[in-house]
Enzyme design. Structure first.
Site, mmCIF file in Angstrom:
data_model
loop_
_atom_site.group_PDB
_atom_site.id
_atom_site.type_symbol
_atom_site.label_atom_id
_atom_site.label_comp_id
_atom_site.label_asym_id
_atom_site.label_seq_id
_atom_site.Cartn_x
_atom_site.Cartn_y
_atom_site.Cartn_z
ATOM 1 N N ASP A 102 -8.139 3.926 1.035
ATOM 2 C CA ASP A 102 -7.180 4.346 2.050
ATOM 3 C C ASP A 102 -7.942 4.875 3.275
ATOM 4 O OD1 ASP A 102 -5.244 5.564 3.564
ATOM 5 O OD2 ASP A 102 -4.311 6.639 1.894
ATOM 6 N N CYS A 138 0.874 -1.182 0.000
ATOM 7 C CA CYS A 138 0.000 0.000 0.000
ATOM 8 C C CYS A 138 0.908 1.228 0.000
ATOM 9 C CB CYS A 138 -0.967 -0.022 1.185
ATOM 10 S SG CYS A 138 -0.182 -0.023 2.809
ATOM 11 N N SER A 164 -1.850 -2.701 3.928
ATOM 12 C CA SER A 164 -1.033 -3.895 3.657
ATOM 13 C C SER A 164 -0.660 -4.667 4.937
ATOM 14 C CB SER A 164 0.194 -3.574 2.791
ATOM 15 O OG SER A 164 1.060 -2.664 3.405
#
Ligand code: 4NP
Length: 154
Positions: free
Chosen positions: A123, A7, A14
């Site tokens: 995100d 990520c 991640s």
């Protein structure tokens, strides 16, 4: 087999994917044969534990992320891992530009490969608690598909 999740910061998405996949591999009896790690395209959080909101949300579902430390993606990773899975399209584009021509790792967008309806893990860093739950929901579902694929590859 070695899998690397990527990520941006390597403190939210991640690390969650690393913890969830490791947990599911342990349940499937495959933890000894499939190695899992995570990294970020950015370097701001290198050496740090995952975000406290990420750790808390994961802990409530039984995943312990506390031993993880953030690292940045390196060129060597493209030969050390068999499969590199990006959390969003921006991460994937950054990985594609870093990838050396002779690299052996297969590179893909995590959700496009295993989920379908949504192809990016949003995100959660600048949002509220609900974002961390959504990250976990998407990652748990996609990891189930990934475990099936990995079993087939062994
Ligand atoms: P991640 O989330 O890429 O899922 O780890 C982020 C963490 C930190 C930042 C951005 C995204 N940041 O800008 O510091």
């Amino acid at each position: 087999m070695r899998v690397l999740f990527v990520c941006l910061g390597n403190i939210c998405r991640s690390p969650t994917a690393e913890g969830v996949l490791r947990h599911q591999l342990t349940e499937a009896g495959l933890a000894d044969v499939i190695e899992v790690a995570s990294a970020g395209t950015g370097d701001w959080h290198v050496g740090k534990q995952p975000d406290s909101r990420t750790c808390r949300a994961a802990q409530l579902r039984g995943y312990d992320l506390s031993s993880q430390r953030a690292q940045q993606v390196r060129v060597e990773h493209f030969n050390e891992y068999d499969l590199i899975l990006a959390m969003d399209k921006s991460n994937l584009a950054n990985l594609q530009s870093l990838r050396p021509g002779h690299a052996s790792a297969e590179l893909d967008l995590f959700l496009r490969r295993y989920e379908g309806a949504i192809d990016e893990v949003p995100d959660p860093y600048y949002g509220g608690e609900q974002g961390f739950e959504e990250v976990l929901d998407l990652i748990e579902a996609a990891c189930r598909g990934l475990v099936i694929e990995l079993k087939g590859r062994l």
